[in-house]
Design a protein around this motif. Sequence first.
Motif, PDB file in Angstrom:
ATOM      1  N   GLN A   3       0.820  -1.213   0.000  1.00  0.00           N
ATOM      2  CA  GLN A   3       0.000   0.000   0.000  1.00  0.00           C
ATOM      3  C   GLN A   3       0.855   1.265   0.000  1.00  0.00           C
ATOM      4  O   GLN A   3       0.642   2.164  -0.800  1.00  0.00           O
ATOM      5  N   ASP A   4       1.838   1.310   0.903  1.00  0.00           N
ATOM      6  CA  ASP A   4       2.682   2.503   1.011  1.00  0.00           C
ATOM      7  C   ASP A   4       3.397   2.810  -0.294  1.00  0.00           C
ATOM      8  O   ASP A   4       3.692   3.957  -0.597  1.00  0.00           O
ATOM      9  N   ASN A   5       3.684   1.777  -1.046  1.00  0.00           N
ATOM     10  CA  ASN A   5       4.440   1.997  -2.277  1.00  0.00           C
ATOM     11  C   ASN A   5       3.581   1.977  -3.533  1.00  0.00           C
ATOM     12  O   ASN A   5       4.118   1.928  -4.642  1.00  0.00           O
ATOM     13  N   ASN A   6       2.262   1.987  -3.327  1.00  0.00           N
ATOM     14  CA  ASN A   6       1.359   2.071  -4.488  1.00  0.00           C
ATOM     15  C   ASN A   6       1.586   0.993  -5.529  1.00  0.00           C
ATOM     16  O   ASN A   6       1.638   1.285  -6.724  1.00  0.00           O
ATOM     17  N   LEU A   7       1.713  -0.238  -5.091  1.00  0.00           N
ATOM     18  CA  LEU A   7       2.046  -1.298  -6.046  1.00  0.00           C
ATOM     19  C   LEU A   7       0.801  -1.942  -6.657  1.00  0.00           C
ATOM     20  O   LEU A   7       0.799  -2.320  -7.816  1.00  0.00           O
ATOM     21  N   ILE A   8      -0.239  -2.104  -5.854  1.00  0.00           N
ATOM     22  CA  ILE A   8      -1.492  -2.673  -6.347  1.00  0.00           C
ATOM     23  C   ILE A   8      -2.546  -2.485  -5.252  1.00  0.00           C
ATOM     24  O   ILE A   8      -2.209  -2.497  -4.066  1.00  0.00           O
ATOM     25  N   LEU A  53       4.590   3.721 -23.040  1.00  0.00           N
ATOM     26  CA  LEU A  53       3.943   4.822 -22.334  1.00  0.00           C
ATOM     27  C   LEU A  53       4.913   5.868 -21.806  1.00  0.00           C
ATOM     28  O   LEU A  53       4.506   6.976 -21.468  1.00  0.00           O
ATOM     29  N   GLY A  54       6.169   5.528 -21.699  1.00  0.00           N
ATOM     30  CA  GLY A  54       7.156   6.495 -21.209  1.00  0.00           C
ATOM     31  C   GLY A  54       6.773   7.048 -19.848  1.00  0.00           C
ATOM     32  O   GLY A  54       6.490   6.292 -18.922  1.00  0.00           O
ATOM     33  N   ASP A  55       6.698   8.396 -19.746  1.00  0.00           N
ATOM     34  CA  ASP A  55       6.380   9.060 -18.475  1.00  0.00           C
ATOM     35  C   ASP A  55       4.999   8.693 -17.954  1.00  0.00           C
ATOM     36  O   ASP A  55       4.710   8.823 -16.770  1.00  0.00           O
ATOM     37  N   GLN A  56       4.123   8.299 -18.852  1.00  0.00           N
ATOM     38  CA  GLN A  56       2.747   7.991 -18.463  1.00  0.00           C
ATOM     39  C   GLN A  56       2.615   6.624 -17.785  1.00  0.00           C
ATOM     40  O   GLN A  56       1.548   6.285 -17.292  1.00  0.00           O
ATOM     41  N   PHE A  57       3.686   5.842 -17.802  1.00  0.00           N
ATOM     42  CA  PHE A  57       3.603   4.495 -17.237  1.00  0.00           C
ATOM     43  C   PHE A  57       3.354   4.556 -15.736  1.00  0.00           C
ATOM     44  O   PHE A  57       4.016   5.281 -15.008  1.00  0.00           O
ATOM     45  N   ASP A  58       2.368   3.760 -15.296  1.00  0.00           N
ATOM     46  CA  ASP A  58       2.023   3.709 -13.880  1.00  0.00           C
ATOM     47  C   ASP A  58       2.017   2.231 -13.477  1.00  0.00           C
ATOM     48  O   ASP A  58       1.194   1.449 -13.959  1.00  0.00           O
ATOM     49  N   LEU A  59       2.931   1.875 -12.592  1.00  0.00           N
ATOM     50  CA  LEU A  59       3.117   0.465 -12.234  1.00  0.00           C
ATOM     51  C   LEU A  59       1.847  -0.140 -11.643  1.00  0.00           C
ATOM     52  O   LEU A  59       1.440  -1.250 -11.982  1.00  0.00           O
ATOM     53  N   LYS A  60       1.209   0.628 -10.746  1.00  0.00           N
ATOM     54  CA  LYS A  60      -0.003   0.127 -10.106  1.00  0.00           C
ATOM     55  C   LYS A  60      -1.092  -0.166 -11.148  1.00  0.00           C
ATOM     56  O   LYS A  60      -1.737  -1.212 -11.120  1.00  0.00           O
ATOM     57  N   LYS A  61      -1.249   0.763 -12.072  1.00  0.00           N
ATOM     58  CA  LYS A  61      -2.266   0.574 -13.109  1.00  0.00           C
ATOM     59  C   LYS A  61      -1.922  -0.640 -13.980  1.00  0.00           C
ATOM     60  O   LYS A  61      -2.794  -1.434 -14.336  1.00  0.00           O
ATOM     61  N   PHE A  62      -0.647  -0.775 -14.290  1.00  0.00           N
ATOM     62  CA  PHE A  62      -0.235  -1.927 -15.089  1.00  0.00           C
ATOM     63  C   PHE A  62      -0.619  -3.232 -14.381  1.00  0.00           C
ATOM     64  O   PHE A  62      -1.201  -4.143 -14.972  1.00  0.00           O
ATOM     65  N   HIS A  63      -0.317  -3.317 -13.091  1.00  0.00           N
ATOM     66  CA  HIS A  63      -0.627  -4.544 -12.344  1.00  0.00           C
ATOM     67  C   HIS A  63      -2.127  -4.829 -12.327  1.00  0.00           C
ATOM     68  O   HIS A  63      -2.562  -5.963 -12.538  1.00  0.00           O
ATOM     69  N   GLU A  64      -2.899  -3.780 -12.069  1.00  0.00           N
ATOM     70  CA  GLU A  64      -4.342  -3.990 -11.950  1.00  0.00           C
ATOM     71  C   GLU A  64      -4.967  -4.329 -13.300  1.00  0.00           C
ATOM     72  O   GLU A  64      -5.836  -5.195 -13.390  1.00  0.00           O
ATOM     73  N   ASP A  65      -4.499  -3.642 -14.347  1.00  0.00           N
ATOM     74  CA  ASP A  65      -5.002  -3.969 -15.684  1.00  0.00           C
ATOM     75  C   ASP A  65      -4.638  -5.404 -16.049  1.00  0.00           C
ATOM     76  O   ASP A  65      -5.456  -6.164 -16.560  1.00  0.00           O
ATOM     77  N   PHE A  66      -3.391  -5.751 -15.778  1.00  0.00           N
ATOM     78  CA  PHE A  66      -2.914  -7.088 -16.130  1.00  0.00           C
ATOM     79  C   PHE A  66      -3.759  -8.172 -15.453  1.00  0.00           C
ATOM     80  O   PHE A  66      -4.173  -9.144 -16.083  1.00  0.00           O
ATOM     81  N   LEU A  67      -4.023  -7.993 -14.157  1.00  0.00           N
ATOM     82  CA  LEU A  67      -4.756  -9.031 -13.420  1.00  0.00           C
ATOM     83  C   LEU A  67      -6.251  -9.041 -13.730  1.00  0.00           C
ATOM     84  O   LEU A  67      -6.938 -10.019 -13.456  1.00  0.00           O
ATOM     85  N   SER A  68      -6.747  -7.961 -14.309  1.00  0.00           N
ATOM     86  CA  SER A  68      -8.193  -7.865 -14.511  1.00  0.00           C
ATOM     87  C   SER A  68      -8.720  -8.882 -15.519  1.00  0.00           C
ATOM     88  O   SER A  68      -9.915  -9.134 -15.584  1.00  0.00           O
ATOM     89  N   TYR A  69      -7.847  -9.474 -16.316  1.00  0.00           N
ATOM     90  CA  TYR A  69      -8.304 -10.440 -17.324  1.00  0.00           C
ATOM     91  C   TYR A  69      -8.419 -11.869 -16.781  1.00  0.00           C
ATOM     92  O   TYR A  69      -8.761 -12.786 -17.520  1.00  0.00           O
TER      93      TYR A  69
END
Length: 603
Positions: A355-360, A564-580
């Motif tokens: 949580q503190d590191n905004n990972l997922i 995505l370059g600067d727009q890359f967001d690790l948390k979003k990547f993780h959540e999008d990835f797992l959503s499938y």
Amino acid sequence: MESITFGQNSKNMKKSLFFLSAVILFACNQKTIETKELTADEKFDNYKNQFVLDLWKENPVWASYEGFHDYDNQLPIPDQTRKEAEVNFWKNVQLSLDTFNLDDLNENNQIDYHILKDKIQSNLFYITEFKSDTWNPSSYNLGGAFYQIINYKEKALNDRLLAIYEKMENISDYYQTAKSNLEKPTQVHTALAIQQLKGSMGVFEKTIMDSLIVSTLNDSMKSLIEQRVNNSLVSISDFVSFLTNEVQPNLEKDAKSFRIGSELYAKKFKHDLQAGFEAAEIYRFALKEKQILHEKMYAVSQKLWSKYYPNENEPKDSLTLIRKTIEAVSQNHVHRDSFIVSIRRQIPELERFVQDNNLITLDPNKPLVVRETPEYMRGFAGASISAPGPYDKNANTYYNVTPLDAYTEEEAESYLREYNHYTLQILNIHEAVPGHYTQLDYSNQSPSIIKSIFGNGAMVEGWAVYTELMMLENGYGKGEPELDLMYYKWNLRTVCNTLLDYGIHVNNLSEEAAMDLLMNQAFQEKSEATGKWRRARLSQVQLCSYFTGYYEIRALREEVKALLGDQFDLKKFHEDFLSYGSAPVKYIRELLLKDIDKEKPLS
Ligand code: ZN
Ligand code: ZN
């Protein structure tokens, strides 16, 4: 952990799913009458539900294993007629799948469509090409199927016993057919079959007979069942004698090799893992990865040497240096009595870090309960996750940890050195947060009957392995060199699983070379290495799933990052990835990239 228990958990998940699927189907049929025009997705949902019902009708034994018990009383004879029927079944599934247009379906159904298409090919491959029924006698072990039935507590005991009574009718024919199907078995699978079948007799002698005694069936029915139990035991023991006295002696000079060879291996790899890479490629990636890990381990061991061996010179040989450093660092472990307590204490710490590191985002309503593994589940891995099914939302998720009570002082010490202070943290990341437990929670949010039967093992294991890396990259452990070293060792095991599996089946890797790989290059204990050598001869490809999924997820993240370059967001990547859900990484990738393409601002 490389636990087999994972499959059992998903079985629990399925049980509740099937009740619901029947309800959905019923509801959909009703709807047909009212509205007439169904959308492509509604049609596809109906199709999937019907497919699953047909699948169980066609495969009663598989159905019992998956928690569907309508066909418990049936035992198909594995003869030529049945094989032809199975081939036809899958060809018909293909024909009806072809009536759907992929582009008309939503993302979830697109993935299910892909998975089904692959599974049709996979099943045809197993029936017509792989043909383990001709060389693997352990494929005729019925103990588990009967155990699943007698143990299914949702059904009244008398009904379970009556189903078993009917199912036993064909056992003699079943084993006669098994004998004639076997052409040229392998030595290892024959030995395994003899061992397992002897164990399976206990299911009849003990489990079924004990239940029969306490049941309320009338005496004449009881004696009929007892008679069939005895006949079943005769059939099984006759098959065991056949294997022992007629098959085994000939295997000394003329056995099929346990190595399946490059052609079958490449196909099985494709069908089982549904990866974006071929077997030969993943082998090359693993070779390179081993070298990289060795270099990292060497550097960190050099850093640690004087702390642990202040009065000794560094060994000249880099692998010896690493091994001795690992030995010293492994001494830091908890006391055997605090094993579970220390795991229980760790979970909230991992959650806080995530949580503190905004990972997922973690689901606060579903706390993970750490418990001692229930007796009936013990015997396999030391730790595993039991998750509730997608429609069983109020049930707890358990992290089962087996206490070390049964171990001698020496065994406990060796186990604790393996799961030392550092490795235990990596194990918790892998099994619990944000590994298997977190992934399961996300996958339950996109329930799919297809994925719950054909869930992708490489994705599931790959995610857990990926989170170990990801946590360390984000500062978990604050760069403590000991944690790094133990992580590398743990990760190296995954890499060497791939090298071992491919090596044995494709490259003719000898036992001596396999032991050298595992003990000298992956720093494993002899007992672990011996167990792996056995497992890798009995199975094929499964040992590659960990590294393959991990490699694909890591590569996908780098690909998305670059896009995505600067727009890359690790948390979003993780959540999008797992959503499938638990889908093959290559299909998740397709959809993720398509979405990114849509979201990208016009430049
Ligand atoms: Zn795992
Ligand atoms: Zn110790």
